[in-house]
Design a protein around this motif. Structure first.
Motif, mmCIF file in Angstrom:
data_model
loop_
_atom_site.group_PDB
_atom_site.id
_atom_site.type_symbol
_atom_site.label_atom_id
_atom_site.label_comp_id
_atom_site.label_asym_id
_atom_site.label_seq_id
_atom_site.Cartn_x
_atom_site.Cartn_y
_atom_site.Cartn_z
ATOM 1 N N LEU A 297 37.525 32.779 42.158
ATOM 2 C CA LEU A 297 36.537 33.398 41.265
ATOM 3 C C LEU A 297 35.430 32.417 40.904
ATOM 4 C CD1 LEU A 297 38.450 35.615 38.669
ATOM 5 C CD2 LEU A 297 37.429 36.258 40.843
ATOM 6 N N ARG A 298 34.193 32.958 40.891
ATOM 7 C CA ARG A 298 33.036 32.193 40.449
ATOM 8 C C ARG A 298 32.182 33.093 39.556
ATOM 9 N NH1 ARG A 298 36.041 29.216 42.102
ATOM 10 N NH2 ARG A 298 35.831 27.500 43.599
ATOM 11 N N PRO A 299 31.529 32.532 38.536
ATOM 12 C CA PRO A 299 30.725 33.360 37.630
ATOM 13 C C PRO A 299 29.673 34.163 38.377
ATOM 14 C CG PRO A 299 31.034 31.167 36.707
ATOM 15 C CD PRO A 299 31.568 31.115 38.110
ATOM 16 N N GLY A 300 29.628 35.463 38.089
ATOM 17 C CA GLY A 300 28.610 36.339 38.649
ATOM 18 C C GLY A 300 28.780 36.681 40.106
ATOM 19 N N VAL A 301 29.863 36.215 40.725
ATOM 20 C CA VAL A 301 30.069 36.439 42.158
ATOM 21 C C VAL A 301 31.223 37.411 42.344
ATOM 22 C CG1 VAL A 301 30.619 35.393 44.374
ATOM 23 C CG2 VAL A 301 29.221 34.136 42.709
ATOM 24 N N GLY A 302 30.952 38.509 43.045
ATOM 25 C CA GLY A 302 31.982 39.485 43.363
ATOM 26 C C GLY A 302 31.709 40.028 44.744
ATOM 27 N N PRO A 303 32.168 41.237 45.039
ATOM 28 C CA PRO A 303 31.776 41.869 46.303
ATOM 29 C C PRO A 303 30.258 41.868 46.430
ATOM 30 C CG PRO A 303 33.455 43.163 45.181
ATOM 31 C CD PRO A 303 33.030 42.102 44.214
ATOM 32 N N THR A 304 29.760 41.699 47.637
ATOM 33 C CA THR A 304 28.332 41.466 47.867
ATOM 34 C C THR A 304 27.439 42.452 47.128
ATOM 35 O OG1 THR A 304 28.843 40.591 50.049
ATOM 36 C CG2 THR A 304 26.573 41.247 49.637
ATOM 37 N N GLN A 305 27.800 43.752 47.185
ATOM 38 C CA GLN A 305 26.926 44.751 46.584
ATOM 39 C C GLN A 305 27.265 45.038 45.121
ATOM 40 O OE1 GLN A 305 29.482 45.267 48.541
ATOM 41 N NE2 GLN A 305 30.054 47.404 48.792
ATOM 42 N N LEU A 306 28.289 44.344 44.583
ATOM 43 C CA LEU A 306 28.718 44.633 43.216
ATOM 44 C C LEU A 306 28.824 43.358 42.381
ATOM 45 C CD1 LEU A 306 31.593 47.235 43.854
ATOM 46 C CD2 LEU A 306 29.210 47.686 43.287
ATOM 47 N N PRO A 307 27.726 42.694 42.072
ATOM 48 C CA PRO A 307 27.824 41.512 41.207
ATOM 49 C C PRO A 307 28.349 41.921 39.836
ATOM 50 C CG PRO A 307 25.536 42.179 41.494
ATOM 51 C CD PRO A 307 26.337 42.986 42.461
ATOM 52 N N PRO A 308 29.380 41.232 39.333
ATOM 53 C CA PRO A 308 30.011 41.654 38.078
ATOM 54 C C PRO A 308 29.332 41.064 36.854
ATOM 55 C CG PRO A 308 31.195 39.807 38.997
ATOM 56 C CD PRO A 308 30.072 40.107 39.960
ATOM 57 N N LEU A 309 29.660 41.626 35.701
ATOM 58 C CA LEU A 309 29.332 41.010 34.422
ATOM 59 C C LEU A 309 30.583 40.277 33.954
ATOM 60 C CD1 LEU A 309 27.443 40.624 31.945
ATOM 61 C CD2 LEU A 309 28.559 42.656 30.966
ATOM 62 N N ASP A 310 30.465 38.978 33.701
ATOM 63 C CA ASP A 310 31.592 38.181 33.237
ATOM 64 C C ASP A 310 31.534 38.030 31.720
ATOM 65 O OD1 ASP A 310 32.979 37.438 35.714
ATOM 66 O OD2 ASP A 310 31.109 36.404 36.214
ATOM 67 N N VAL A 311 32.662 38.285 31.066
ATOM 68 C CA VAL A 311 32.760 38.247 29.608
ATOM 69 C C VAL A 311 33.929 37.350 29.224
ATOM 70 C CG1 VAL A 311 33.210 39.595 27.522
ATOM 71 C CG2 VAL A 311 31.809 40.568 29.357
ATOM 72 N N ARG A 312 33.674 36.388 28.343
ATOM 73 C CA ARG A 312 34.754 35.529 27.875
ATOM 74 C C ARG A 312 35.513 36.213 26.727
ATOM 75 N NH1 ARG A 312 32.997 29.587 26.572
ATOM 76 N NH2 ARG A 312 31.934 30.720 24.886
ATOM 77 N N TYR A 313 36.831 36.167 26.817
ATOM 78 C CA TYR A 313 37.689 36.770 25.803
ATOM 79 C C TYR A 313 37.353 36.243 24.404
ATOM 80 C CZ TYR A 313 42.113 37.557 23.239
ATOM 81 O OH TYR A 313 43.066 37.899 22.310
ATOM 82 N N ALA A 314 37.152 34.937 24.281
ATOM 83 C CA ALA A 314 36.873 34.343 22.973
ATOM 84 C C ALA A 314 35.593 34.913 22.376
ATOM 85 C CB ALA A 314 36.786 32.824 23.092
ATOM 86 N N ASP A 315 34.560 35.098 23.199
ATOM 87 C CA ASP A 315 33.303 35.673 22.706
ATOM 88 C C ASP A 315 33.504 37.119 22.273
ATOM 89 O OD1 ASP A 315 32.080 33.267 23.357
ATOM 90 O OD2 ASP A 315 31.412 33.981 25.325
ATOM 91 N N PHE A 316 34.272 37.862 23.050
ATOM 92 C CA PHE A 316 34.518 39.270 22.755
ATOM 93 C C PHE A 316 35.268 39.440 21.434
ATOM 94 C CE2 PHE A 316 37.298 43.105 23.962
ATOM 95 C CZ PHE A 316 36.426 44.001 23.351
ATOM 96 N N ILE A 317 36.312 38.650 21.222
ATOM 97 C CA ILE A 317 37.097 38.762 19.996
ATOM 98 C C ILE A 317 36.278 38.314 18.793
ATOM 99 C CG2 ILE A 317 39.166 37.929 18.803
ATOM 100 C CD1 ILE A 317 39.616 39.976 21.097
ATOM 101 N N ALA A 318 35.430 37.304 18.976
ATOM 102 C CA ALA A 318 34.606 36.815 17.871
ATOM 103 C C ALA A 318 33.529 37.813 17.466
ATOM 104 C CB ALA A 318 33.963 35.480 18.255
#
Length: 385
Positions: A297-318
């Motif tokens: 896994l690398r930030p922002g890297v997913g299947p070529t046509q589907l770049p993901p949004l990465d969310v950190r659990y700590a940020d979400f809970i805060a």
């Protein structure tokens, strides 16, 4: 791989695949010239359950019932399509998939997003019976009975993952009907099945996932679909092949916290069907299984046509609502005042918040925090965890 006719060891409750198929036909009608699918997976799974899962007699009964239910769901999907051919043309446009390791906040995020009027998250009762012809009220009642029984045999599960017939739930409820899903390796000790699964394409599982979603939408139309499943993280390429316009949100939590938590969940779930649960074996299982996905896994890297949004659990809970606002921007769905009010109301009454604390230690599973930190150092650094 053909159907086995071997007799099970131990209890008299058979997990012979042919017997399960016959029972599914008995419950739904039809004849063998209307064949079921994915029987290679059923055969591999049943063989491992019979010889490796260490099931109790009562556990064998529950497992048999669950496998028959998966076959019944297959039959009812095919029957629904035969009666309503237009069902297969129902569009599923830009579906949203929430994923991440187990125990990283995926359930909470899906529940919050499900409050948005423009997103449609299938509820547990729908996922458990996607094409059942019974009335929704009867299916909801059956789902509530299932939840009550599950909590009876695995009471600690309620503190880990709250279930509700009218709450959203995970996509494994659909993909498991193909007998190709990691959920089986969580529920049961089935190492031979895991070896088999790792050599299979997951595209057929996602194709049937899509068909079942269309059945759900045929019964009750809805807006843009909101879906969730940790196991998607292992199969994003297959997901993208079937859902090329999907939007993917990945949650990230330090493995030092997430790995012991998922080990505890696995121990509780396996204990519902077996009296011989080896916690250290579970620890090594998850070290290996999680390593196969986090190492790449690398930030922002997913299947070529589907770049993901990465969310950190700590940020979400805060900052749950702030994080949801960022997710909505990514999805192109405005976070309206109405949506914000609904989400705030859900947070105030979240069933997960009221649950007793989920307590565990790495040492229970033969693990050490420094071991986890070293093993997943590159992932922790890449996502600043």
């Amino acid at each position: 791989m053909g159907l086995t006719t071997e007799k099970p060891t131990g209890s008299g409750t058979t997990l012979d695949p042919q017997s399960l198929v016959e029972e599914a036909y008995r419950q739904t009608g039809g004849t063998p010239d209307q064949p079921l699918s994915y029987l290679d997976g059923l055969t591999a799974l049943c063989a491992a359950l019979d010889t490796q899962a260490r099931l109790t007699p009562a556990g064998r009964v529950r497992v048999r019932d669950a496998l028959v239910k998966a076959l019944v769901n297959q039959r009812r999907v095919r029957m629904a399509i035969a009666a309503n051919p237009q069902l297969e043309r129902i569009p599923v446009i830009r579906p949203v998939f929430v994923t991440g390791l187990l125990r990283t906040g995926t359930t909470f995020l899906q529940h919050l997003l499900a409050q948005h009027p423009q997103l449609r998250a299938p509820q547990l009762w729908e996922l458990m019976a996607p094409a059942d012809p019974e009335e929704p009220a009867d299916l909801i009642a059956a789902c509530e009975s299932y939840i009550a029984e599950y909590y009876r045999v695995a009471p600690k599960f309620k503190t880990i993952h709250p279930l509700g017939a009218r709450l959203p739930d995970e996509c494994h409820r659909l993909t498991a009907n193909t007998f190709r899903d990691l959920i089986y390796t969580v529920r049961y000790r089935v190492p031979d099945y895991l070896v088999w699964l790792r050599h299979q394409s997951m595209v057929p599982a996602y194709e049937f996932h899509l068909t079942q979603l269309r059945c759900i939408l045929f019964r009750q139309a809805g807006s843009r679909l909101l879906l969730k499943g940790p196991s998607h993280l292992w199969h994003l390429d297959a997901l993208a092949a079937v859902y090329p316009d999907a939007r993917i949100i990945r949650l990230h939590r330090s493995p030092i916290e997430a790995v012991p938590s998922v080990c505890s969940l696995t121990s509780v779930v396996r204990g519902a069907r077996s009296d011989e649960v080896d916690n250290e074996e579970i620890g090594w299982y998850w070290l290996d299984q999680i390593g196969t996905v986090l190492d790449d896994l690398r930030p922002g890297v997913g299947p070529t046509q589907l770049p993901p949004l990465d969310v950190r659990y700590a940020d979400f809970i805060a900052d749950p609502l702030g994080t949801v606002g960022r997710v909505c921007d990514f999805l192109g769905v405005p976070l309206t005042d109405e949506a914000s009010r609904r989400m705030s109301a859900f947070i105030a009454h979240d069933p997960g918040t009221a649950a007793a604390p989920h307590r565990y230690t790495p040492q229970e599973f033969g693990l050490r925090p420094e071991q986890l930190e070293e093993r997943f150092a590159s992932y922790i650094a890449a996502f600043d965890l």
